[in-house]
Design a protein around this motif. Sequence first.
Motif, mmCIF file in Angstrom:
data_model
loop_
_atom_site.group_PDB
_atom_site.id
_atom_site.type_symbol
_atom_site.label_atom_id
_atom_site.label_comp_id
_atom_site.label_asym_id
_atom_site.label_seq_id
_atom_site.Cartn_x
_atom_site.Cartn_y
_atom_site.Cartn_z
ATOM 1 N N GLU A 22 0.821 -1.215 0.000
ATOM 2 C CA GLU A 22 0.000 0.000 0.000
ATOM 3 C C GLU A 22 0.855 1.266 0.000
ATOM 4 O O GLU A 22 0.419 2.306 -0.494
ATOM 5 N N TYR A 91 -2.204 -13.930 -6.465
ATOM 6 C CA TYR A 91 -2.065 -12.488 -6.294
ATOM 7 C C TYR A 91 -3.327 -11.767 -6.780
ATOM 8 O O TYR A 91 -3.795 -11.999 -7.896
ATOM 9 N N ASP A 93 -4.909 -7.676 -5.909
ATOM 10 C CA ASP A 93 -4.898 -6.472 -5.082
ATOM 11 C C ASP A 93 -6.333 -6.160 -4.677
ATOM 12 O O ASP A 93 -7.043 -5.446 -5.377
ATOM 13 N N ARG A 94 -6.750 -6.745 -3.564
ATOM 14 C CA ARG A 94 -8.150 -6.566 -3.147
ATOM 15 C C ARG A 94 -8.272 -6.704 -1.640
ATOM 16 O O ARG A 94 -7.360 -7.182 -0.957
ATOM 17 N N ASN A 95 -9.423 -6.299 -1.139
ATOM 18 C CA ASN A 95 -9.705 -6.424 0.289
ATOM 19 C C ASN A 95 -10.225 -7.814 0.621
ATOM 20 O O ASN A 95 -10.670 -8.560 -0.250
ATOM 21 N N PRO A 102 -6.873 -5.123 3.617
ATOM 22 C CA PRO A 102 -6.384 -5.898 2.472
ATOM 23 C C PRO A 102 -6.372 -7.407 2.722
ATOM 24 O O PRO A 102 -6.068 -7.874 3.816
ATOM 25 N N SER A 103 -6.730 -8.141 1.704
ATOM 26 C CA SER A 103 -6.654 -9.605 1.731
ATOM 27 C C SER A 103 -5.196 -10.043 1.678
ATOM 28 O O SER A 103 -4.345 -9.328 1.139
ATOM 29 N N HIS A 105 -4.178 -12.010 -0.281
ATOM 30 C CA HIS A 105 -3.879 -12.097 -1.715
ATOM 31 C C HIS A 105 -3.190 -10.827 -2.219
ATOM 32 O O HIS A 105 -2.521 -10.857 -3.247
ATOM 33 N N SER A 106 -3.350 -9.716 -1.498
ATOM 34 C CA SER A 106 -2.691 -8.459 -1.899
ATOM 35 C C SER A 106 -1.180 -8.555 -1.782
ATOM 36 O O SER A 106 -0.457 -7.769 -2.392
ATOM 37 N N TRP A 107 -0.708 -9.490 -0.959
ATOM 38 C CA TRP A 107 0.738 -9.716 -0.840
ATOM 39 C C TRP A 107 1.191 -10.890 -1.720
ATOM 40 O O TRP A 107 2.379 -11.204 -1.755
#
Length: 155
Positions: A22, A91, A93-95, A102-103, A105-107
């Motif tokens: 972020e 991957y 980029d989502r909540n 952030p989920s 999955h954002s990492w």
Amino acid sequence: MIILKHIPDGIEEIIDYYGDPETDNEWFKKNMVVCKLPFALRQSWNGLRIDRFHVHKLVMDAMRDALIEIEEYAGIIFLRQHNLDMWGGVYADRNKRDSNVPSTHSWGIAIDYCPELGPFGDPSRMPYFVVKAFRRRGFTGLKYDGMHQAACSGY
Ligand SMILES: [Zn+2]
């Protein structure tokens, strides 16, 4: 067997260990790598086969090793016949669902494996050999999100 070297617990440790997508504009370039898969997975939303995906560099080896174990245990023909080669993403980029944080999955540190067998909000029907391949390497699961195997805990 390749296991995760460290399993950060909670959001602060996750950011310390995996970085902060972020606030760091270079985060993706510095941390994400392309994992070549040991066998083709099918995208759960359109059935298309993929042979690679983006994943965090600190997670790739253990995640790939879990997939190798799944394929060696069951065989690719069995996996395909029983829709055990389905993939819901790594991957994104989502909540988190129904949330404004952030989920994982954002990492790029979590995989959704066979979403139909472990749908969000319902008890999991994931075969134990799949769950075990991830657990043995340090991945953790969430209650009522059986598809989700994450390289962290407490988040
Ligand atoms: Zn997930």
